[in-house]
Scaffold this active site. Structure first.
Site, PDB file in Angstrom:
ATOM      1  N   GLU A 148       0.872  -1.181   0.000  1.00  0.00           N
ATOM      2  CA  GLU A 148       0.000   0.000   0.000  1.00  0.00           C
ATOM      3  C   GLU A 148       0.902   1.221   0.000  1.00  0.00           C
ATOM      4  O   GLU A 148       1.909   1.255   0.716  1.00  0.00           O
ATOM      5  CB  GLU A 148      -0.919   0.023   1.225  1.00  0.00           C
ATOM      6  CG  GLU A 148      -1.740   1.309   1.360  1.00  0.00           C
ATOM      7  CD  GLU A 148      -2.576   1.342   2.646  1.00  0.00           C
ATOM      8  OE1 GLU A 148      -3.035   0.263   3.091  1.00  0.00           O
ATOM      9  OE2 GLU A 148      -2.740   2.443   3.223  1.00  0.00           O
ATOM     10  N   GLU A 153      -1.869  11.471   3.740  1.00  0.00           N
ATOM     11  CA  GLU A 153      -2.890  11.280   4.759  1.00  0.00           C
ATOM     12  C   GLU A 153      -2.773  12.440   5.743  1.00  0.00           C
ATOM     13  O   GLU A 153      -1.684  12.951   6.005  1.00  0.00           O
ATOM     14  CB  GLU A 153      -2.695   9.970   5.514  1.00  0.00           C
ATOM     15  CG  GLU A 153      -2.976   8.729   4.688  1.00  0.00           C
ATOM     16  CD  GLU A 153      -2.834   7.469   5.530  1.00  0.00           C
ATOM     17  OE1 GLU A 153      -3.847   6.817   5.809  1.00  0.00           O
ATOM     18  OE2 GLU A 153      -1.697   7.153   5.920  1.00  0.00           O
TER      19      GLU A 153
END
Length: 576
Positions: A148, A153
């Site tokens: 991933e 974020e």
């Protein structure tokens, strides 16, 4: 979709010249291959698939993070040149919040490139906006064995802290992660900023507003050799989660609704990287050796240890940390102990050297026995009875010769041919250093590098070291000083690289005057019409005259293709 080279390379790689590590699209030499500028009045479902529900339909109840929202397509709106993902406090589908999550799975899938978003972030407790990537096919297993990549974020209660992370290792709960943070100017999270990664084989770099803040070169998958898992197609995701394990749940301070506003998402092909091959064993950026596969061991007469050093760094590739180590015995010479790292790496034939930086303290005299340990039977561990190691002795003293005690930071380069098969400890294997896994046709990938410390004088052995890597040389078949990968005529010496018609095949090997990718009678006829003139396209020997020497060159290529050229060109697919 793998991003492949389709643009011309305007600069030549001269062998031995210094080149930057990795490409950077901020230099303006990348090719836009996919984009959504959100200029319409509705979400383009030819590019984005809305994901619906609480995750159960995708095998991820609570989306794997105990999130509180129910995703709806209605919460993603395109208008006024932006995409707005809105988190609302409302009851739907048994949940108290709604939001949106989009992905490009099977609509836009890429291996390598630059992935960029310009966006404004929500600011309140419990918000978790993300711009990230998942594997299109989980070829190495379930999360996170197949990887991933988190491009951006943010946490609503700490909106100026931007997180860039990769997840890898084994299937949950054997997963691991690594990354870094970037801090926006205070109060600017709700301004538009550009968040991006540049992903190449063996390296991922994170940027905010063009500033590089993190580079990762070390990862692994339990189901495949490095650079797995980041050697497969991935797709993009955009979402705004509410609550969950990372941001925590909304509380009395939370203000809703909140918007995650995206101006654009763009994907670029990176320029051709023609730097010599490199495989990093450890760049020491973690500053925490024992949490990153390192170990140490003591002897009966001495001992030592390892730690991160954040101030004493080499002049190149120093990054944020080096590895600090020290060994002693109270004055008795001999074997003090050693240290090493477990890290599965494949070293193919393109690699010819091992390099490391070292800064040994003055007035010391010791030997470092550097051992490359191969996992010959592919059982995932080093066993001296079954596996083998190859050793190089690095002698360090005020006179060297491997490194000079007190000489400051020194780059040590060791040809792999200088490592000898050490049968005194490891008795397995076939005596050949080819650190490639049996699954890839080799004897066994490199699993560990172990260094033993031998004091010649009884004095302590203390030093800093950094950036352990394997290197290769670029091939220059025609010895014109230009690597084949950047040479527009790689089998004929042509240092001037003249290419009159600009097709990326140099004049010296391009008698294809009609540009049909075959040298035939039509080309002979074309040359005949310009014979004894100075027509540049037909001047193959670059002497400002089309004569018998040019005709001889054409004869050598007759009934064959032009080239070869290391640069992308129209004849590459026709005559590979």
């Amino acid at each position: 979709m793998t991003l492949r080279s389709c643009c011309l390379i305007s600069t030549l790689l001269i062998l031995g010249a210094t080149t930057p590590a990795g490409a950077n699209c901020t230099a303006g030499d990348c090719v836009l291959v996919w984009a959504d500028e959100f200029e319409g009045v509705a979400l383009d479902t030819g590019k984005w698939e809305p994901m619906i529900g609480n995750g159960s339909a995708y095998g991820l109840s609570g989306w794997g993070n105990n999130e509180l929202q129910y995703y709806r397509s209605e919460n993603a709106v395109v208008a006024d040149g932006v995409l707005t993902i809105t988190a609302r406090e409302e009851n739907f589908g048994g949940y108290g919040y709604t939001s949106a999550r989009l992905r490009t799975l099977n609509l836009g899938d890429w291996k390598y490139g630059r992935f960029e978003m310009r966006a404004r972030l929500p600011v309140t407790q419990g918000m978790w906006p993300a711009f990230w990537m998942l594997p299109t096919a989980s070829n190495y297993g379930t999360w996170a064995a197949s990887g991933e990549i988190d491009i951006m974020e943010s946490l609503g209660h700490e909106p100026e802290s931007i997180h860039g992370t990769i997840h890898y290792g084994g299937p949950f709960p054997e997963n691991v992660s690594s990354g870094n943070q970037y801090f926006l100017p205070p109060g600017s999270a709700t301004d538009f900023h550009v968040y991006a990664i540049e992903w190449e084989e063996g390296e991922i770099r994170w940027y905010v507003d063009g500033t590089l803040y993190s580079t990762r070169t070390q990862w692994y998958s339990t189901a495949g050799p490095y650079p797995a898992p980041f050697d497969q197609d991935f797709h993009l995701l955009l979402n705004l989660a509410v609550g969950g394990n990372f941001p925590g749940d909304p509380d009395a301070s939370t203000v809703l609704p909140q918007d995650f506003i995206i101006d654009y998402v763009r994907v670029y092909q990176l320029p051709e990287n023609v730097t010599p091959p490199e495989r990093i064993f450890d760049d020491m950026e973690h500053g925490n050796p024992f949490a990153n596969g390192w170990f140490s061991f003591n002897s009966s007469i001495g001992g030592g240890g390892l730690d991160g050093n954040f101030s004493d760094l080499p002049p190149a590739n120093g990054g944020a940390a080096s590895l600090q180590t020290g060994w002693g015995s109270g004055g008795q010479p001999g074997y003090f102990g050693g240290f090493g790292r477990t890290n599965r790496v494949q070293i193919s034939d393109e690699f010819s050297e091992f390099q490391f930086w070292i800064n040994p303290d003055p007035d010391q005299n010791y030997r470092l026995e550097i051992n490359l340990q191969e996992d010959e039977n592919a059982d995932g561990e080093f066993n001296p009875a079954n596996d083998e190691e190859f050793q190089f002795d690095c002698n360090i003293s005020p006179a060297g010769p491997c490194a000079i005690a007190g000489g400051g930071w020194q780059l040590v380069t060791v040809p792999l041919t200088e490592f000898f098969d050490d049968n005194s400890y490891a008795t397995g294997g076939n005596g050949i250093l080819d650190a490639i896994s049996p699954a890839s046709g080799g004897n066994g990938e490199l699993i560990q590098i172990v260094v033993t410390v031998i004091s010649n004088s009884g004095a302590a052995a203390t030093f800093r070291t950094d950036y352990w890597s394997f290197h290769g040389l670029l091939v220059d078949s025609d010895t014109d000083g230009i690597a084949d990968i950047a040479d527009n005529c790689s089998e004929i010496n042509n240092p001037d690289q003249i290419d009159t018609n600009g097709d990326n095949i140099g004049n010296a090997c391009d008698p294809d005057l009609d540009n049909d990718c075959d040298v035939d009678f039509f080309d002979v006829s074309n040359m005949k019409t310009v014979f004894l003139t100075n027509t540049p396209d037909a001047d193959l020997d670059n002497d400002d005259f089309v004569g018998f020497l040019d005709l001889a060159i054409m004869k050598a290529f007759f009934l064959g293709p032009p080239g070869p050229s290391g640069l992308p060109n129209d004849c590459t697919e026709v005559n590979p």
